[in-house]
Every structure is written in structure tokens, then in C-alpha cells.
Design an enzyme around this catalytic site. Structure first.
Site, PDB file in Angstrom:
ATOM      1  N   LYS A  34     -35.316 -43.160  -7.417  1.00 23.20           N
ATOM      2  CA  LYS A  34     -36.571 -43.344  -8.141  1.00 23.20           C
ATOM      3  C   LYS A  34     -37.756 -42.970  -7.270  1.00 23.20           C
ATOM      4  O   LYS A  34     -38.694 -42.288  -7.708  1.00 23.20           O
ATOM      5  CB  LYS A  34     -36.712 -44.802  -8.592  1.00 23.20           C
ATOM      6  CG  LYS A  34     -37.993 -45.066  -9.380  1.00 23.20           C
ATOM      7  CD  LYS A  34     -38.327 -46.531  -9.472  1.00 23.20           C
ATOM      8  CE  LYS A  34     -39.039 -47.012  -8.228  1.00 23.20           C
ATOM      9  NZ  LYS A  34     -39.781 -48.269  -8.419  1.00 23.20           N
ATOM     10  N   ASN A  35     -37.742 -43.397  -6.001  1.00 27.13           N
ATOM     11  CA  ASN A  35     -38.885 -43.164  -5.122  1.00 27.13           C
ATOM     12  C   ASN A  35     -39.037 -41.702  -4.726  1.00 27.13           C
ATOM     13  O   ASN A  35     -40.103 -41.305  -4.252  1.00 27.13           O
ATOM     14  CB  ASN A  35     -38.779 -44.043  -3.872  1.00 27.13           C
ATOM     15  CG  ASN A  35     -39.031 -45.507  -4.180  1.00 27.13           C
ATOM     16  OD1 ASN A  35     -39.596 -45.845  -5.213  1.00 27.13           O
ATOM     17  ND2 ASN A  35     -38.609 -46.387  -3.290  1.00 27.13           N
ATOM     18  N   CYS A  70     -45.509 -53.763  -8.798  1.00 26.72           N
ATOM     19  CA  CYS A  70     -45.044 -55.071  -8.334  1.00 26.72           C
ATOM     20  C   CYS A  70     -46.136 -55.810  -7.574  1.00 26.72           C
ATOM     21  O   CYS A  70     -46.880 -55.212  -6.794  1.00 26.72           O
ATOM     22  CB  CYS A  70     -43.826 -54.904  -7.425  1.00 26.72           C
ATOM     23  SG  CYS A  70     -42.323 -54.447  -8.283  1.00 26.72           S
ATOM     24  N   ARG A 128     -51.928 -52.914  -1.675  1.00 29.92           N
ATOM     25  CA  ARG A 128     -51.493 -51.560  -1.356  1.00 29.92           C
ATOM     26  C   ARG A 128     -52.630 -50.616  -1.744  1.00 29.92           C
ATOM     27  O   ARG A 128     -52.581 -49.916  -2.732  1.00 29.92           O
ATOM     28  CB  ARG A 128     -50.193 -51.219  -2.106  1.00 29.92           C
ATOM     29  CG  ARG A 128     -49.024 -52.086  -1.648  1.00 29.92           C
ATOM     30  CD  ARG A 128     -47.711 -51.587  -2.191  1.00 29.92           C
ATOM     31  NE  ARG A 128     -47.556 -51.924  -3.599  1.00 29.92           N
ATOM     32  CZ  ARG A 128     -46.467 -51.622  -4.310  1.00 29.92           C
ATOM     33  NH1 ARG A 128     -45.469 -50.978  -3.754  1.00 29.92           N
ATOM     34  NH2 ARG A 128     -46.380 -51.945  -5.574  1.00 29.92           N
ATOM     35  N   ASP A 167     -37.985 -52.376   1.473  1.00 31.93           N
ATOM     36  CA  ASP A 167     -37.308 -52.426   0.178  1.00 31.93           C
ATOM     37  C   ASP A 167     -35.888 -52.977   0.266  1.00 31.93           C
ATOM     38  O   ASP A 167     -35.254 -53.212  -0.766  1.00 31.93           O
ATOM     39  CB  ASP A 167     -37.275 -51.036  -0.461  1.00 31.93           C
ATOM     40  CG  ASP A 167     -38.584 -50.675  -1.139  1.00 31.93           C
ATOM     41  OD1 ASP A 167     -39.476 -51.542  -1.209  1.00 31.93           O
ATOM     42  OD2 ASP A 167     -38.710 -49.530  -1.606  1.00 31.93           O
ATOM     43  N   ARG A 188     -36.882 -51.442 -13.648  1.00 30.91           N
ATOM     44  CA  ARG A 188     -37.769 -50.410 -13.121  1.00 30.91           C
ATOM     45  C   ARG A 188     -37.123 -49.632 -11.981  1.00 30.91           C
ATOM     46  O   ARG A 188     -37.571 -48.526 -11.659  1.00 30.91           O
ATOM     47  CB  ARG A 188     -39.079 -51.018 -12.605  1.00 30.91           C
ATOM     48  CG  ARG A 188     -40.019 -51.515 -13.707  1.00 30.91           C
ATOM     49  CD  ARG A 188     -41.333 -52.034 -13.124  1.00 30.91           C
ATOM     50  NE  ARG A 188     -41.843 -51.092 -12.136  1.00 30.91           N
ATOM     51  CZ  ARG A 188     -42.070 -51.385 -10.851  1.00 30.91           C
ATOM     52  NH1 ARG A 188     -41.809 -52.590 -10.396  1.00 30.91           N
ATOM     53  NH2 ARG A 188     -42.540 -50.474 -10.039  1.00 30.91           N
TER      54      ARG A 188
END
Length: 417
Positions: A22-23, A115, A120, A304, A396
């Protein structure tokens, strides 16, 4: 609202596949804004954030079709505005800012959501783009950017920033002249983005190091590109083998990209064997050892994976220490693990995890994506039934996670509240 109901205590055995990252997929999809020819992406995970990105790209003027892990993007007449209704659910949506400025000379992007794991800010994105000739206003929660044309610049980040590196890397691909990014983030997903752009005709070197050089080009064309495997999903499945005392072949596990995680899992007493298909994971002995970790930017231990390895630490002998140096609010899973019998003491950004013999099923609440994964892992190992609520976070970032885990012996069902 859905929840997962987990009947724990079953060792997981078999082959479990790793989906596309995903990233990596999100910035690569946003990079398609830069293209003036169709692009095909394969190994794209079927996730909520991916569908949100496709809807946003469609609204911006890029026609997208998604089927069976393949996205075909056909460029059209671009629009400069990314609306709040889509951006609010996904922080990665700010990554359309650089490409839109590079293509149109203007962009209006709502401040992003995502999230709730801590601040951030996007200030390093904006500072870098300002050095390339853009100017910004903040109005009614929107970032409004304008430029005549982006020009190459020498940019030194205050600290490594993954999103900032990605945004400037994309913007610089079509800028006039050379851009140098110093103190750039080094994550494998950034390497994947640069490799994709190079496949489309960009001139990028140094990806994977702290200094990236981009020679701007006048246009980028089409290609077919496979998204890299998801290293965080792979790491989660390695932990699943250890926490359930099972044996899993994690198919397509990116060993090199997970080196920091693999070293810690080996120190905890797991046997991890690299094979042509992936990584074979099991406990080397009956017990797990305590370890200490400190989250760091890549190639350090990834934030993560912090919540997932903490779930494993809960069953280790002796005491483990976790220091979270990336996000200030990333211990929200601790109170939920303690509801399951974990013995954890928090002090600021540090957690002391005293191992216990057994976790017990309980109703728990997910607070963010990786916290959700840690609670699922704890539920797999726990005695009794665990109800994990608010799993929209999980959806997600993990593709069909209950189906993948059930295929290797887990007992998980999805229910509506």
C-alpha cells in the site's frame, strides 16, 4: 460497523501470500498525474485507501480502471483541486500536490487526514516546493499552491520525511534543471517510486540513499509496472507464526526490505529461513526471548511494525523495552493489550513489556491501522474469544486479512456490530 471475532490458541501452518505494498502503491498511483500516456500497474492491493486514491485521481481527470490487482490509468484533462471529502480519510492524498504543481502550475489540496497517531506536518513538503518556485496560501483548511514553472533546487530536509521525499521526487521529475534532495528518506517504497518514474522516462539516481538527484525531463510516458510486496504485511505474518507457535511460509516476503525486523525476530528466538518462494517462519524453541527496540527511519526498525512486535513481546520471557521515536501517539494499542492480560508499563515514549504466560480473549478497540494488526495477532494467540472493534482501520492496510489467516488455520469471522 464491522468487527472481527477471533477464537485464539491455534498454531498457524501453511503458505500465506503477501499483497502489493500500500505504501508503495499510493505514491506511484499519484505519480500517474505526471504522465501523458496510459500506465498499467500490477500487484495493486485491493484496499480502501487504494479505492479512495482511484476516486481522487478520477476527480482530478485521470480515468482509472481497477480489476484483479491491476489498475489502468488513462490521462485526461487535469483539474487542480483535491476536495476535502476524499482527502480527509487518507493522509497520502497530499502526494497529489507536487505532481499537480508540476503539470498545471496550480493545486488546491485539503489538509489531509488518516490515522490519529500523532503530528505529521506537511511543512517540509511546502518548504521544498517553495525552493522550486511555488508559493502557498492556507485558506479554509486548503493548501493553495501556485507556480509559473517548477525549477530544480538543492533541498536539504530538516529530518528524513517519507511523504516529503516522495512529493518532491515527483515534482522534480518534470521540473526545469537538476534537483538534489539531501537527508532524503531511504525507504524501499521510495526506491519503488523512483524506479517507476525512471521506467516512464525520468532521470533519477541515488534512490535508497540519503542523497537523491533528479534531472528534470520535459515529459513522462506510459509503462507497465508491478508494485513491490508489502514489507509491513509480510512482517505481520512473520509475527503471526511466532505468536501462535506455528510455521508459515510467507510467500513473496521481501527479506532485504525487512532486515531490521528479521534481526529482532531472530533475537527473540524465531527461525527465519529465506527460500525461493519467500520466508519460512517458526519458533526455534519453545520460548521467546525478550528484546529491546527503538523505532527509527529506514533502515532502522520501522514504526509500522512496533505494535505487532509488542504483541509478540507480551509472551516473551523476561522484560522487553520499546522506544517510539517517530510518532508521539503510537502506544494507543497498549491499553487494549492490557485488557487481554498483557503486563506493560508506559513512560512517555517508552514501554516496558513484562512477558506473561498467556493472553486472554477480550473485547478490544482498534485505534489505528497497525494497532489493529497487533490486536488481531494477540487474539490469534489468546485463550478464548477476542472481539476487535473498529476494524475499518485494518481494512485500510491489509487485503483480505481474515481470509488469508483462516486459510492457514485461524478461526476468524467478520460480524456487524
Amino acid at each position: 460497523m464491522d468487527k472481527l471475532v477471533i477464537e485464539g490458541g491455534v498454531p498457524l501452518t501453511g503458505v500465506i501470500p503477501v499483497s502489493g505494498s500500500k505504501n508503495a502503491a499510493l505514491p506511484i498511483l499519484f505519480a500517474s498525474i505526471l504522465m501523458d500516456e496510459p500506465v498499467t500497474f500490477t500487484n495493486v492491493p485491493d484496499l480502501r485507501d487504494i479505492h479512495t486514491t482511484i476516486r481522487l485521481l478520477t476527480m482530478l481527470g485521470c480515468a482509472c480502471e481497477f480489476s484483479n490487482g491491476t489498475v489502468v490509468m488513462t490521462p485526461g484533462a487535469l483539474k487542480p483541486e483535491a476536495p476535502y471529502d476524499l482527502v480527509r480519510t487518507m493522509r497520502a492524498s497530499v502526494l497529489c500536490l507536487g505532481p499537480l504543481l508540476a503539470r498545471l502550475g496550480e493545486a488546491t489540496v485539503a489538509l489531509p487526514g488518516g490515522c490519529a497517531i500523532g503530528a505529521r506536518p506537511v511543512d517540509q513538503h511546502l518548504k521544498g516546493l517553495e525552493k522550486m518556485g511555488a508559493s502557498f496560501d492556507l485558506n479554509a483548511g486548503n493548501i493553495i499552491g501556485r507556480c509559473r514553472r517548477l525549477t530544480g533546487a538543492h533541498i536539504s530536509f530538516d529530518m528524513p520525511t517519507v511523504g516529503g521525499t516522495e512529493n518532491l521526487l515527483m515534482a522534480a521529475a518534470l521540473a526545469d534543471g537538476e534537483t538534489i534532495l539531501e537527508n532524503a528518506a531511504r525507504e524501499p517504497e521510495i526506491v519503488d517510486l523512483a524506479n517507476f518514474l525512471n521506467a516512464c522516462g525520468a532521470r533519477i539516481s541515488g534512490q535508497g540513499t540519503s542523497c537523491i538527484r533528479i534531472q528534470g525531463v520535459s515529459r513522462l510516458g506510459g509503462t507497465t509496472y508491478a508494485i513491490m510486496p508489502d514489507r509491513i504485511e509480510a512482517g505481520t505474518f512473520l509475527v503471526a507464526a511466532g505468536i501462535t507457535d506455528g510455521e508459515l511460509l510467507v510467500k513473496d516476503c521481501p527479506w532485504d526490505a525487512l532486515e531490521a525486523v528479521i534481526r529482532k525476530l531472530q533475537s527473540m528466538g524465531m527461525h527465519l529461513e529465506r527460500t525461493p518462494e519467500g520466508v519460512l517462519a517458526r519458533r526455534a524453541g519453545r520460548t521467546l526471548n525478550a528484546v529491546d527496540i527503538q523505532t527509527r527511519p529506514y533502515p532502522g526498525f520501522p514504526t509500522d511494525m512496533q505494535a505487532q512486535i509488542m504483541a509478540l513481546m507480551c509472551l516473551a520471557e523476561d522484560t522487553s523495552m520499546v522506544e517510539e521515536s517517530i510518532f508521539e501517539n503510537r502506544f494507543m494499542h497498549v491499553s487494549e493489550l492490557m485488557r487481554m492480560g498483557a503486563n506493560i508499563k508506559l513512560s512517555g515514549r517508552s514501554a516496558m513489556v513484562h512477558g506473561v504466560r498467556q493472553l486472554t480473549g477480550a473485547p478490544v478497540m482498534a485505534s489505528d491501522l497497525r494497532a489493529s494488526a497487533s490486536l488481531v495477532l494477540a487474539g490469534l494467540a489468546a485463550r478464548g474469544t477476542t472481539h476487535v472493534r473498529r476494524i475499518y482501520h485494518l481494512d485500510r492496510g491489509y487485503e483480505n486479512i481474515e481470509h488469508k489467516l483462516n486459510a492457514v488455520g485461524a478461526r476468524i469471522r467478520r460480524e456487524q456490530e
